[in-house]
Motif scaffolding. Sequence first.
Motif, mmCIF file in Angstrom:
data_model
loop_
_atom_site.group_PDB
_atom_site.id
_atom_site.type_symbol
_atom_site.label_atom_id
_atom_site.label_comp_id
_atom_site.label_asym_id
_atom_site.label_seq_id
_atom_site.Cartn_x
_atom_site.Cartn_y
_atom_site.Cartn_z
ATOM 1 N N MET A 87 0.829 -1.201 0.000
ATOM 2 C CA MET A 87 0.000 0.000 0.000
ATOM 3 C C MET A 87 0.868 1.257 0.000
ATOM 4 O O MET A 87 0.573 2.232 -0.690
ATOM 5 C CB MET A 87 -0.918 -0.002 1.224
ATOM 6 N N ARG A 88 1.953 1.223 0.760
ATOM 7 C CA ARG A 88 2.812 2.412 0.876
ATOM 8 C C ARG A 88 3.630 2.645 -0.385
ATOM 9 O O ARG A 88 3.638 3.750 -0.941
ATOM 10 C CB ARG A 88 3.753 2.250 2.080
ATOM 11 N N GLY A 90 3.434 0.913 -3.435
ATOM 12 C CA GLY A 90 2.726 0.792 -4.705
ATOM 13 C C GLY A 90 1.590 1.763 -4.886
ATOM 14 O O GLY A 90 1.252 2.116 -6.014
ATOM 15 N N CYS A 91 0.977 2.216 -3.772
ATOM 16 C CA CYS A 91 -0.220 3.054 -3.875
ATOM 17 C C CYS A 91 -0.079 4.411 -3.205
ATOM 18 O O CYS A 91 -0.967 5.259 -3.337
ATOM 19 C CB CYS A 91 -1.423 2.321 -3.274
ATOM 20 N N GLY A 92 0.991 4.609 -2.454
ATOM 21 C CA GLY A 92 1.160 5.883 -1.783
ATOM 22 C C GLY A 92 0.171 6.086 -0.648
ATOM 23 O O GLY A 92 -0.254 7.206 -0.382
ATOM 24 N N ILE A 93 -0.190 5.002 0.034
ATOM 25 C CA ILE A 93 -1.165 5.063 1.127
ATOM 26 C C ILE A 93 -0.573 4.380 2.357
ATOM 27 O O ILE A 93 -0.113 3.240 2.281
ATOM 28 C CB ILE A 93 -2.484 4.364 0.742
ATOM 29 N N ASP A 94 -0.594 5.078 3.493
ATOM 30 C CA ASP A 94 -0.124 4.501 4.743
ATOM 31 C C ASP A 94 -1.287 3.869 5.499
ATOM 32 O O ASP A 94 -2.390 4.430 5.527
ATOM 33 C CB ASP A 94 0.499 5.586 5.628
ATOM 34 N N VAL A 95 -1.027 2.715 6.111
ATOM 35 C CA VAL A 95 -2.005 2.071 6.984
ATOM 36 C C VAL A 95 -1.533 2.324 8.412
ATOM 37 O O VAL A 95 -0.530 1.762 8.846
ATOM 38 C CB VAL A 95 -2.104 0.556 6.710
ATOM 39 N N ILE A 108 -4.198 6.498 5.221
ATOM 40 C CA ILE A 108 -3.736 7.877 5.070
ATOM 41 C C ILE A 108 -3.098 8.079 3.694
ATOM 42 O O ILE A 108 -2.137 7.382 3.343
ATOM 43 C CB ILE A 108 -2.703 8.236 6.159
ATOM 44 N N PRO A 109 -3.602 9.033 2.889
ATOM 45 C CA PRO A 109 -3.055 9.258 1.541
ATOM 46 C C PRO A 109 -1.749 10.053 1.560
ATOM 47 O O PRO A 109 -1.752 11.276 1.595
ATOM 48 C CB PRO A 109 -4.164 10.058 0.850
ATOM 49 N N VAL A 110 -0.628 9.360 1.575
ATOM 50 C CA VAL A 110 0.676 10.016 1.603
ATOM 51 C C VAL A 110 0.888 10.863 0.347
ATOM 52 O O VAL A 110 1.402 11.980 0.414
ATOM 53 C CB VAL A 110 1.801 8.970 1.731
ATOM 54 N N LEU A 219 9.494 8.757 -4.524
ATOM 55 C CA LEU A 219 10.580 8.190 -5.327
ATOM 56 C C LEU A 219 11.813 7.956 -4.470
ATOM 57 O O LEU A 219 12.447 6.890 -4.553
ATOM 58 C CB LEU A 219 10.923 9.139 -6.484
ATOM 59 N N ALA A 220 12.158 8.926 -3.637
ATOM 60 C CA ALA A 220 13.345 8.804 -2.792
ATOM 61 C C ALA A 220 13.203 7.656 -1.796
ATOM 62 O O ALA A 220 14.170 6.940 -1.521
ATOM 63 C CB ALA A 220 13.575 10.122 -2.050
ATOM 64 N N MET A 221 11.995 7.475 -1.262
ATOM 65 C CA MET A 221 11.771 6.383 -0.316
ATOM 66 C C MET A 221 11.972 5.031 -0.991
ATOM 67 O O MET A 221 12.605 4.132 -0.436
ATOM 68 C CB MET A 221 10.366 6.474 0.262
ATOM 69 N N ILE A 222 11.435 4.873 -2.210
ATOM 70 C CA ILE A 222 11.582 3.623 -2.943
ATOM 71 C C ILE A 222 13.057 3.346 -3.250
ATOM 72 O O ILE A 222 13.523 2.205 -3.146
ATOM 73 C CB ILE A 222 10.761 3.666 -4.243
ATOM 74 N N CYS A 223 13.776 4.398 -3.622
ATOM 75 C CA CYS A 223 15.187 4.251 -3.986
ATOM 76 C C CYS A 223 16.119 4.336 -2.781
ATOM 77 O O CYS A 223 17.345 4.241 -2.944
ATOM 78 C CB CYS A 223 15.570 5.326 -5.007
ATOM 79 N N ARG A 224 15.536 4.553 -1.586
ATOM 80 C CA ARG A 224 16.305 4.649 -0.347
ATOM 81 C C ARG A 224 17.353 5.753 -0.435
ATOM 82 O O ARG A 224 18.541 5.553 -0.126
ATOM 83 C CB ARG A 224 16.956 3.306 -0.004
ATOM 84 N N ARG A 225 16.882 6.922 -0.871
ATOM 85 C CA ARG A 225 17.756 8.084 -0.978
ATOM 86 C C ARG A 225 17.118 9.265 -0.262
ATOM 87 O O ARG A 225 15.909 9.281 -0.004
ATOM 88 C CB ARG A 225 17.989 8.449 -2.458
#
Length: 245
Positions: A87-88, A90-95, A108-110, A219-225
């Motif tokens: 969800m986080r 792939g969809c940009g949504i936090d549970v 929560i819509p991040v 994008l930065a979160m996915i790439c760990r930057r």
Amino acid sequence: MAFSQKSQSDKSFSRQDENGAGSSQDVQVPRSLQRVVLDDKIAKLVPILLFKYQQKELITKEEMLHNVDEDYKELFPQIFREACKCMRLGCGIDVREIDPPGHIYALIPVLGLTYHGMLGDEEIIPKIDLLIVILTVIFMKGNRASEEDMWQVMTVREMLPQWKRFLVWEPWKFITEDLVQKQYVKYHQVPNSDPARYEFLWGPRAHAETSKMKILQHLAMICRRDPRSYTHLYEEALREEQAHV
């Protein structure tokens, strides 16, 4: 994520748990099937979470466990953890758990994207993923991306194993027609281009629901930057944020 329907192997896994350990061969079977079972349960839970998000409703652990299957209560923490990751990322949504004693969660819509009008079909996960990728590519390409840029995105996506079964929904039509109709994307001819060339821009709905900074942080979160490591993109996103203060 592999999406598979509940199968006889699923039932065998549950039955093996109930019967306890048997021969060494019997013990190995559920281990080999565990990834399949987990993917199946995650694939069931994520659409439920997306539906709750669209309806702006809370969800309880009890409700999630009921939909996943009470027989898999011991595996639920792992199922829930991976569903939240999906969800986080792939969809940009936090549970987020808002009531620990009651095990009640909010969606929560991040990124801020609502996805209204897109939910309710079995291809929703790759569609949401593709929308986020498209908005990211447009931003990274100077706020306009060419058809060639989008074909490159499609080529990369189609190589992913989890995408192969979803190609029946014609991704190019989804990009050039569906997302345009939903106003997430603009798709038009480049002015004065001869021969004609076409480009993609953010649509009014994308501008209204999200921001360049939110897309960059995702994008930065996915790439760990660190988002600031994308110097020019970060400066542009920051200027936009300050202009709207």
